[in-house]
Write a protein that holds these residues in place. Structure first.
Motif, PDB file in Angstrom:
ATOM      1  N   GLY A 185       0.793  -1.235   0.000  1.00 42.47           N
ATOM      2  CA  GLY A 185       0.000   0.000   0.000  1.00 42.47           C
ATOM      3  C   GLY A 185       0.820   1.277   0.000  1.00 42.47           C
ATOM      4  N   PHE A 186       2.133   1.146   0.036  1.00 42.99           N
ATOM      5  CA  PHE A 186       2.988   2.344   0.084  1.00 42.99           C
ATOM      6  C   PHE A 186       3.224   2.955  -1.292  1.00 42.99           C
ATOM      7  CE2 PHE A 186       6.992   0.947  -1.774  1.00 42.99           C
ATOM      8  CZ  PHE A 186       6.793  -0.421  -1.841  1.00 42.99           C
ATOM      9  N   GLU A 187       2.922   2.215  -2.352  1.00 41.56           N
ATOM     10  CA  GLU A 187       3.296   2.664  -3.703  1.00 41.56           C
ATOM     11  C   GLU A 187       2.683   4.019  -4.056  1.00 41.56           C
ATOM     12  OE1 GLU A 187       5.399   1.429  -5.798  1.00 41.56           O
ATOM     13  OE2 GLU A 187       5.702  -0.679  -5.298  1.00 41.56           O
ATOM     14  N   ALA A 188       1.415   4.217  -3.732  1.00 40.11           N
ATOM     15  CA  ALA A 188       0.750   5.486  -4.064  1.00 40.11           C
ATOM     16  C   ALA A 188       1.409   6.634  -3.321  1.00 40.11           C
ATOM     17  CB  ALA A 188      -0.729   5.403  -3.730  1.00 40.11           C
ATOM     18  N   ALA A 189       1.764   6.407  -2.072  1.00 38.92           N
ATOM     19  CA  ALA A 189       2.407   7.463  -1.279  1.00 38.92           C
ATOM     20  C   ALA A 189       3.782   7.810  -1.864  1.00 38.92           C
ATOM     21  CB  ALA A 189       2.534   7.026   0.168  1.00 38.92           C
ATOM     22  N   VAL A 190       4.509   6.806  -2.298  1.00 34.93           N
ATOM     23  CA  VAL A 190       5.826   7.051  -2.910  1.00 34.93           C
ATOM     24  C   VAL A 190       5.664   7.834  -4.209  1.00 34.93           C
ATOM     25  CG1 VAL A 190       7.759   5.906  -4.076  1.00 34.93           C
ATOM     26  CG2 VAL A 190       7.011   5.127  -1.837  1.00 34.93           C
ATOM     27  N   SER A 191       4.676   7.467  -4.982  1.00 31.90           N
ATOM     28  CA  SER A 191       4.430   8.156  -6.249  1.00 31.90           C
ATOM     29  C   SER A 191       4.111   9.633  -6.009  1.00 31.90           C
ATOM     30  CB  SER A 191       3.270   7.451  -6.960  1.00 31.90           C
ATOM     31  OG  SER A 191       2.939   8.130  -8.114  1.00 31.90           O
ATOM     32  N   SER A 192       3.241   9.892  -5.041  1.00 33.18           N
ATOM     33  CA  SER A 192       2.863  11.265  -4.715  1.00 33.18           C
ATOM     34  C   SER A 192       4.075  12.065  -4.194  1.00 33.18           C
ATOM     35  CB  SER A 192       1.747  11.224  -3.667  1.00 33.18           C
ATOM     36  OG  SER A 192       1.526  12.471  -3.133  1.00 33.18           O
ATOM     37  N   PHE A 193       4.862  11.428  -3.355  1.00 36.35           N
ATOM     38  CA  PHE A 193       6.060  12.077  -2.800  1.00 36.35           C
ATOM     39  C   PHE A 193       7.054  12.415  -3.913  1.00 36.35           C
ATOM     40  CE2 PHE A 193      10.166  11.497  -0.304  1.00 36.35           C
ATOM     41  CZ  PHE A 193      10.034  12.636   0.465  1.00 36.35           C
ATOM     42  N   ALA A 194       7.253  11.467  -4.826  1.00 36.90           N
ATOM     43  CA  ALA A 194       8.170  11.699  -5.945  1.00 36.90           C
ATOM     44  C   ALA A 194       7.673  12.858  -6.810  1.00 36.90           C
ATOM     45  CB  ALA A 194       8.311  10.423  -6.782  1.00 36.90           C
ATOM     46  N   SER A 195       6.369  12.917  -7.044  1.00 39.61           N
ATOM     47  CA  SER A 195       5.812  14.023  -7.836  1.00 39.61           C
ATOM     48  C   SER A 195       6.050  15.360  -7.149  1.00 39.61           C
ATOM     49  CB  SER A 195       4.305  13.841  -8.027  1.00 39.61           C
ATOM     50  OG  SER A 195       4.062  12.703  -8.779  1.00 39.61           O
ATOM     51  N   THR A 196       5.845  15.389  -5.844  1.00 34.75           N
ATOM     52  CA  THR A 196       6.086  16.628  -5.090  1.00 34.75           C
ATOM     53  C   THR A 196       7.532  17.079  -5.250  1.00 34.75           C
ATOM     54  OG1 THR A 196       4.398  16.064  -3.467  1.00 34.75           O
ATOM     55  CG2 THR A 196       6.085  17.648  -2.765  1.00 34.75           C
ATOM     56  N   LEU A 197       8.463  16.160  -5.099  1.00 38.48           N
ATOM     57  CA  LEU A 197       9.886  16.516  -5.212  1.00 38.48           C
ATOM     58  C   LEU A 197      10.217  16.989  -6.629  1.00 38.48           C
ATOM     59  CD1 LEU A 197      11.529  13.599  -3.175  1.00 38.48           C
ATOM     60  CD2 LEU A 197      11.096  15.932  -2.413  1.00 38.48           C
ATOM     61  N   GLN A 198       9.637  16.338  -7.617  1.00 34.74           N
ATOM     62  CA  GLN A 198       9.922  16.725  -9.012  1.00 34.74           C
ATOM     63  C   GLN A 198       9.360  18.113  -9.313  1.00 34.74           C
ATOM     64  OE1 GLN A 198       8.352  13.102 -10.659  1.00 34.74           O
ATOM     65  NE2 GLN A 198      10.385  12.340 -11.216  1.00 34.74           N
ATOM     66  N   LYS A 199       8.164  18.402  -8.773  1.00 39.30           N
ATOM     67  CA  LYS A 199       7.592  19.747  -8.977  1.00 39.30           C
ATOM     68  C   LYS A 199       8.455  20.802  -8.297  1.00 39.30           C
ATOM     69  CE  LYS A 199       2.813  18.267  -9.403  1.00 39.30           C
ATOM     70  NZ  LYS A 199       1.739  17.801  -8.534  1.00 39.30           N
ATOM     71  N   GLN A 200       8.924  20.501  -7.105  1.00 42.87           N
ATOM     72  CA  GLN A 200       9.796  21.457  -6.406  1.00 42.87           C
ATOM     73  C   GLN A 200      11.071  21.712  -7.210  1.00 42.87           C
ATOM     74  OE1 GLN A 200      10.407  19.558  -2.611  1.00 42.87           O
ATOM     75  NE2 GLN A 200       8.552  20.430  -1.712  1.00 42.87           N
ATOM     76  N   GLN A 201      11.603  20.662  -7.793  1.00 46.91           N
ATOM     77  CA  GLN A 201      12.857  20.805  -8.535  1.00 46.91           C
ATOM     78  C   GLN A 201      12.649  21.601  -9.818  1.00 46.91           C
ATOM     79  OE1 GLN A 201      14.237  16.742  -8.897  1.00 46.91           O
ATOM     80  NE2 GLN A 201      15.322  16.853  -6.973  1.00 46.91           N
ATOM     81  N   ALA A 202      11.435  21.446 -10.396  1.00 49.94           N
ATOM     82  CA  ALA A 202      11.148  22.151 -11.650  1.00 49.94           C
ATOM     83  C   ALA A 202      10.857  23.643 -11.420  1.00 49.94           C
ATOM     84  CB  ALA A 202       9.966  21.491 -12.341  1.00 49.94           C
ATOM     85  N   ALA A 203      10.450  23.981 -10.208  1.00 51.22           N
ATOM     86  CA  ALA A 203      10.017  25.373  -9.922  1.00 51.22           C
ATOM     87  C   ALA A 203      11.207  26.339  -9.917  1.00 51.22           C
ATOM     88  CB  ALA A 203       9.325  25.416  -8.570  1.00 51.22           C
TER      89      ALA A 203
END
Ligand SMILES: Cc1cc2nc3c(=O)[nH]c(=O)nc-3n(C[C@H](O)[C@H](O)[C@H](O)COP(=O)(O)O)c2cc1C
Length: 160
Positions: free
Chosen positions: A142-160
């Motif tokens: 059940g952790f996969e969705a949380a990891v996916s969301s966390f990775a997206s957050t980090l990628q958005k921060q890096q792109a900003a």
């Protein structure tokens, strides 16, 4: 932007999450190694006692230089209501040279928020994002969705 996922794991839970995260981010990954703790009854007692008293153990040399990355995700388990001592030792040793950090904790169900605060204090900087995963969600996938969301957050921060 370059990212390193660095983690400590005694029984494999954090390794599972850290590996999935590094794959999603396309990040480098490194395991923090510390020979002081073993998977035995005496090892469990030592781990709890060290964590409770704030002992900072000796770590084996790292293969990657964390200071050379734009972002370092630091992960590990909670032991006795605190981040595991190898995680604390890593933060004490390296954090001042790392430009930005995110935190990952795995746990059985207790002390996540206070452990994140403790990591922040040791790092001397606020994390850009945090991910807390319960052991039960690692075991059942059940952790996969949380990891996916966390990775997206980090990628958005890096792109900003
Ligand atoms: C010595 C020891 C102490 C622990 N203390 C706690 C605790 O205080 N709170 C908690 O929620 N989980 C606690 N746990 C459970 C671990 O945090 C959990 O199993 C974690 O996912 C283990 O990560 P790892 O497999 O990467 O080592 C403890 C586990 C160990 C071995």
């Amino acid at each position: 932007m370059t990212t390193l996922v660095v983690y400590y794991s005694l029984s494999g839970n954090t390794r599972t999450v850290a590996t999935a995260l590094a794959q999603r981010l396309g990040a480098d990954i490194e395991e923090i190694r510390c020979s002081r703790y073993t998977r035995s009854f005496s090892g469990f007692l030592r781990a709890c006692y060290d964590s409770w008293r704030g002992y900072l153990p000796q770590l084996e040399p790292l293969q990657h230089a964390p200071s050379r990355y734009d972002l370092v995700v630091v992960g590990g388990p909670i032991w006795a209501w605190h981040p595991a001592p190898p995680v604390r030792a890593f933060l004490r040793q390296e954090a001042s040279r790392i430009p930005a950090m995110a935190f990952l904790l795995t746990h059985g169900g207790a002390a996540a928020q206070q452990s994140l605060r403790e990591m922040e204090q040791l790092a001397g900087q606020a994390p850009t994002a945090t991910l807390v995963v319960r052991e039960v969600d690692i075991k059942n996938g059940g952790f996969e969705a949380a990891v996916s969301s966390f990775a997206s957050t980090l990628q958005k921060q890096q792109a900003a």
